[in-house]
Scaffold this motif. Structure first.
Motif, mmCIF file in Angstrom:
data_model
loop_
_atom_site.group_PDB
_atom_site.id
_atom_site.type_symbol
_atom_site.label_atom_id
_atom_site.label_comp_id
_atom_site.label_asym_id
_atom_site.label_seq_id
_atom_site.Cartn_x
_atom_site.Cartn_y
_atom_site.Cartn_z
ATOM 1 N N ARG A 18 13.009 -29.371 7.610
ATOM 2 C CA ARG A 18 11.595 -29.386 7.276
ATOM 3 C C ARG A 18 11.417 -28.898 5.842
ATOM 4 N NH1 ARG A 18 9.438 -24.238 7.590
ATOM 5 N NH2 ARG A 18 10.737 -22.671 8.625
ATOM 6 N N ARG A 19 10.337 -29.284 5.243
ATOM 7 C CA ARG A 19 10.084 -28.967 3.849
ATOM 8 C C ARG A 19 9.793 -27.480 3.678
ATOM 9 N NH1 ARG A 19 6.086 -28.365 0.080
ATOM 10 N NH2 ARG A 19 6.489 -29.309 -1.966
ATOM 11 N N VAL A 20 10.410 -26.899 2.674
ATOM 12 C CA VAL A 20 10.199 -25.490 2.364
ATOM 13 C C VAL A 20 8.981 -25.357 1.458
ATOM 14 C CG1 VAL A 20 11.184 -23.451 1.294
ATOM 15 C CG2 VAL A 20 12.652 -25.000 2.577
ATOM 16 N N GLU A 21 8.109 -24.417 1.772
ATOM 17 C CA GLU A 21 6.905 -24.209 0.983
ATOM 18 C C GLU A 21 7.208 -23.271 -0.189
ATOM 19 O OE1 GLU A 21 2.347 -22.451 1.421
ATOM 20 O OE2 GLU A 21 3.710 -22.516 3.161
ATOM 21 N N PHE A 22 6.869 -23.698 -1.387
ATOM 22 C CA PHE A 22 7.078 -22.910 -2.592
ATOM 23 C C PHE A 22 5.754 -22.252 -2.997
ATOM 24 C CE2 PHE A 22 10.415 -26.062 -2.663
ATOM 25 C CZ PHE A 22 11.517 -25.346 -3.061
ATOM 26 N N VAL A 23 5.833 -21.008 -3.429
ATOM 27 C CA VAL A 23 4.654 -20.255 -3.824
ATOM 28 C C VAL A 23 4.852 -19.713 -5.228
ATOM 29 C CG1 VAL A 23 4.071 -19.643 -1.439
ATOM 30 C CG2 VAL A 23 5.543 -18.128 -2.797
ATOM 31 N N GLY A 24 3.786 -19.219 -5.813
ATOM 32 C CA GLY A 24 3.853 -18.679 -7.151
ATOM 33 C C GLY A 24 4.462 -17.289 -7.190
ATOM 34 N N LEU A 25 4.845 -16.876 -8.386
ATOM 35 C CA LEU A 25 5.467 -15.565 -8.550
ATOM 36 C C LEU A 25 4.458 -14.446 -8.350
ATOM 37 C CD1 LEU A 25 8.048 -14.028 -9.313
ATOM 38 C CD2 LEU A 25 7.348 -14.205 -11.702
ATOM 39 N N LYS A 26 3.217 -14.657 -8.756
ATOM 40 C CA LYS A 26 2.190 -13.646 -8.616
ATOM 41 C C LYS A 26 1.593 -13.688 -7.217
ATOM 42 C CE LYS A 26 -2.002 -11.904 -10.857
ATOM 43 N NZ LYS A 26 -3.005 -12.133 -11.932
ATOM 44 N N GLY A 27 1.466 -12.528 -6.585
ATOM 45 C CA GLY A 27 0.912 -12.470 -5.240
ATOM 46 C C GLY A 27 0.373 -11.091 -4.932
ATOM 47 N N ASP A 28 -0.197 -10.961 -3.746
ATOM 48 C CA ASP A 28 -0.803 -9.703 -3.321
ATOM 49 C C ASP A 28 -0.010 -9.056 -2.183
ATOM 50 O OD1 ASP A 28 -2.863 -10.103 -5.127
ATOM 51 O OD2 ASP A 28 -4.029 -11.279 -3.692
ATOM 52 N N SER A 29 1.298 -9.260 -2.172
ATOM 53 C CA SER A 29 2.102 -8.707 -1.091
ATOM 54 C C SER A 29 2.156 -7.187 -1.188
ATOM 55 C CB SER A 29 3.526 -9.272 -1.140
ATOM 56 O OG SER A 29 4.114 -9.011 -2.399
ATOM 57 N N ALA A 30 2.023 -6.537 -0.058
ATOM 58 C CA ALA A 30 2.042 -5.071 0.004
ATOM 59 C C ALA A 30 3.484 -4.572 -0.026
ATOM 60 C CB ALA A 30 1.345 -4.591 1.266
ATOM 61 N N PRO A 31 3.712 -3.364 -0.536
ATOM 62 C CA PRO A 31 5.070 -2.805 -0.511
ATOM 63 C C PRO A 31 5.552 -2.618 0.928
ATOM 64 C CG PRO A 31 3.469 -1.120 -1.124
ATOM 65 C CD PRO A 31 2.740 -2.422 -1.125
ATOM 66 N N PRO A 32 6.847 -2.691 1.146
ATOM 67 C CA PRO A 32 7.353 -2.565 2.517
ATOM 68 C C PRO A 32 7.049 -1.191 3.104
ATOM 69 C CG PRO A 32 9.151 -2.440 0.930
ATOM 70 C CD PRO A 32 7.935 -2.836 0.166
ATOM 71 N N PRO A 33 6.724 -1.123 4.389
ATOM 72 C CA PRO A 33 6.465 0.178 5.014
ATOM 73 C C PRO A 33 7.744 1.001 5.083
ATOM 74 C CG PRO A 33 6.546 -1.541 6.671
ATOM 75 C CD PRO A 33 6.610 -2.240 5.354
ATOM 76 N N ARG A 34 7.601 2.284 5.258
ATOM 77 C CA ARG A 34 8.753 3.183 5.257
ATOM 78 C C ARG A 34 8.789 4.012 6.535
ATOM 79 N NH1 ARG A 34 12.464 2.053 1.086
ATOM 80 N NH2 ARG A 34 11.259 1.220 -0.659
ATOM 81 N N ILE A 35 9.990 4.268 6.976
ATOM 82 C CA ILE A 35 10.229 5.200 8.079
ATOM 83 C C ILE A 35 10.809 6.463 7.454
ATOM 84 C CG2 ILE A 35 11.404 5.576 10.276
ATOM 85 C CD1 ILE A 35 11.622 2.551 10.574
ATOM 86 N N VAL A 36 9.975 7.456 7.248
ATOM 87 C CA VAL A 36 10.386 8.684 6.558
ATOM 88 C C VAL A 36 11.148 9.579 7.526
ATOM 89 C CG1 VAL A 36 9.572 10.689 5.278
ATOM 90 C CG2 VAL A 36 8.379 8.498 5.052
ATOM 91 N N THR A 37 12.346 9.996 7.118
ATOM 92 C CA THR A 37 13.192 10.812 7.988
ATOM 93 C C THR A 37 12.825 12.289 7.941
ATOM 94 O OG1 THR A 37 14.864 11.178 6.272
ATOM 95 C CG2 THR A 37 15.077 9.194 7.622
ATOM 96 N N GLY A 38 12.182 12.729 6.861
ATOM 97 C CA GLY A 38 11.916 14.158 6.697
ATOM 98 C C GLY A 38 13.010 14.882 5.947
ATOM 99 N N ILE A 39 14.145 14.221 5.698
ATOM 100 C CA ILE A 39 15.214 14.774 4.860
ATOM 101 C C ILE A 39 14.979 14.220 3.457
ATOM 102 C CG2 ILE A 39 17.703 14.984 4.517
ATOM 103 C CD1 ILE A 39 18.087 14.473 7.470
ATOM 104 N N ALA A 40 14.435 15.045 2.575
ATOM 105 C CA ALA A 40 13.938 14.570 1.282
ATOM 106 C C ALA A 40 15.028 13.903 0.447
ATOM 107 C CB ALA A 40 13.320 15.736 0.502
ATOM 108 N N GLU A 41 16.237 14.453 0.454
ATOM 109 C CA GLU A 41 17.310 13.884 -0.361
ATOM 110 C C GLU A 41 17.724 12.509 0.154
ATOM 111 O OE1 GLU A 41 18.837 15.431 -3.281
ATOM 112 O OE2 GLU A 41 16.863 16.309 -3.005
ATOM 113 N N LEU A 42 17.760 12.327 1.469
ATOM 114 C CA LEU A 42 18.089 11.026 2.044
ATOM 115 C C LEU A 42 16.978 10.022 1.767
ATOM 116 C CD1 LEU A 42 19.834 9.173 3.780
ATOM 117 C CD2 LEU A 42 18.770 10.163 5.809
ATOM 118 N N ASP A 43 15.740 10.438 1.919
ATOM 119 C CA ASP A 43 14.614 9.541 1.641
ATOM 120 C C ASP A 43 14.585 9.137 0.175
ATOM 121 O OD1 ASP A 43 13.774 9.621 4.270
ATOM 122 O OD2 ASP A 43 12.442 11.334 3.950
#
Length: 467
Positions: free
Chosen positions: A53-78
């Motif tokens: 099937r045809r792949v949809e191409f999009v522009g470089l500029k977008g409004d995508s949000a940063p990926p969510p994070r699972i914070v461990t609470g260990i500051a050096e690891l995070d």
């Protein structure tokens, strides 16, 4: 019907050969070629693209949000992860045996589970009771994380397929997982590649963060195929010497954060404890009135780190002089010694040279050249460096001291720890600007390594006049 095509894959390096042979031409290992079967290829390009099937191409500029994070609470690891684990991502953690890989992951998993996240810890090397004993020693027995001991990929895959609410899955280690469809033994190139690909597919489809623990070879690189590091989203290395209590967690690849970021930990009887201010810890036992010592203001990822560089010169007992280096590149030390002899007139060729980065940290950036040169000159002249000054700058083959990046960040870290001066490269670029010094800090610009040698020579003049 087209026949299946067979090929022979080296289990040490992953090289492919059309026929079996006793020795791999790529890596030179013996008896490592194992036969694998390829699926038959289609008759031509049209057959390869039929049904797609045809792949949809999009522009470089977008409004995508940063990926969510699972914070461990260990500051050096995070910090090393770029802010925490990302859902549906895969992280590869490698390091020497006993360095603390399983310990830090068990601590992070226990913290996440105690915070209400569902965490699954699968061990292919230890029984459940062994993991429980380590958790009890670390004071983590009350954590609600779930344990399992398994190494068959079919069983692990069937279990993970049914999980819908797991936030983190730890597989310790990927070299112990095996797929019965392959004839090769666990830990071989084919097994590691196939098992890692299936586990990563499960992580992407089910949305949990996957952590794979990897073994290392005697050279310090991750065992298994090199493609494994390309398949994962982040690769972390645990560094450190068993003779030191410090452990360095370094990100060498991270699709969601900065590379070469480090986290510093201290190994204690209660596990790994994060070090919030590693510069103060690395300099805690420093004596500023000893020759052969200089403080380097370095950058590890986005963090400035100050470490002590120690040099010792002694007359050679005969034969080839020794060049012993701990924590730095031995080839770069040879280059600096050659520059000091050829461009600065120092005679060091008949001395054994020992160089050490105190604290167990390994330095890779060229900005350490000036600090190493200062330590070597100090050891050769038996004159201590300025105890209140730091050094950073790259040295070229003609002896010139070149500019390095993030000078102001290095200076701010030095001022925070009480240093009152810095020796750094001279501004040579037209239109450039000198790094802004923090209040109360004096800057000493060095354009050529001979200028640094002359400063130490001036200190020795009064002593020679008295004699």
């Amino acid at each position: 019907m087209a026949k299946d095509r067979s090929r022979f894959v080296c289990q040490a390096c992953g090289a492919v050969s059309p026929k079996w042979q006793g020795r791999c031409d790529a890596c030179g290992e013996w008896n490592t070629l194992i036969e694998e079967t390829n699926a038959p290829r289609g008759p031509g390009p049209a057959a390869k693209t039929a049904g797609g099937r045809r792949v949809e191409f999009v522009g470089l500029k977008g409004d995508s949000a940063p990926p969510p994070r699972i914070v461990t609470g260990i500051a050096e690891l995070d910090r090393v992860l770029g802010g925490g684990f990302v859902p549906a991502s895969a992280v590869l953690v490698g390091g020497d045996p006993g360095i603390g890989k399983s310990t830090i992951l068990l601590q992070a998993a226990a913290r996440l589970a105690s915070g209400g996240r569902r965490v699954l810890y699968i061990s292919g090397e230890e029984a459940v009771e062994q993991v429980r004993l380590r958790a009890a020693r670390l004071g983590l027995s009350d954590s609600p994380m779930e344990l399992a001991a398994a190494s068959a990929l079919r069983d692990i895959g069937a279990s993970l397929e049914q999980e819908t609410d797991a936030a983190l899955v730890v597989m310790d280690s990927i070299q112990t997982v095996w797929l019965d469809a392959l004839d090769s033994a666990p830990g071989t190139v084919a097994q590691v590649r196939a098992c890692a690909a299936e586990l990563i597919r499960l992580a992407k489809s089910r949305g949990f963060a996957l952590v794979l623990v990897g073994h290392v070879t005697k050279e310090g690189t991750l065992a298994g195929p090199r493609v494994l590091e390309h398949m994962v989203d982040a690769t972390l290395y645990f560094e450190g010497d068993r003779g030191h209590q410090f452990r360095i967690l370094r990100a060498v690849k991270n699709r969601f954060g900065a590379t070469d970021e480090i986290g510093v930990f201290e190994m204690t009887d209660r596990g790994l404890v994060e070090v919030a201010n590693p510069s103060a810890l690395f300099l805690a036992e420093r004596r500023g009135n000893v020759s052969g010592s200089a403080v380097f203001a370095g950058i590890e990822g986005t963090r400035p780190v100050l470490v002590e560089i120690q040099a010792l010169l002694s007359p050679s007992s005969g034969g080839s002089p020794r060049r012993q280096v701990v924590g730095w590149d031995s080839g770069r030390l040879s280059m600096l010694l050659a520059v000091l002899e050829a461009r600065c007139g120092m005679s060091l060729g008949q001395n054994d040279v020992y160089l050490n980065i105190a604290g167990g940290l390994r330095i890779t950036e060229p900005a350490a050249d000036l600090a190493v040169a200062a330590a070597l000159i100090s050891a050769a002249t038996d004159q201590p460096t300025d105890s209140g000054a730091v050094y950073f700058g790259e040295v070229g083959l003609s002896g010139e001291v070149r500019q390095v990046s993030q000078a102001e960040l290095r200076l701010r870290e030095a001022a925070k720890l009480g240093f009152s001066g810095a020796s750094l490269p001279r501004r040579v670029a037209r239109g450039g600007r000198t790094a802004a010094a923090p209040e109360g800090m004096g800057l000493s610009e060095i354009g050529h390594l001979a200028d640094l040698v002359a400063r130490f020579a001036e200190k020795t003049l009064p002593k020679k006049a008295k004699t």
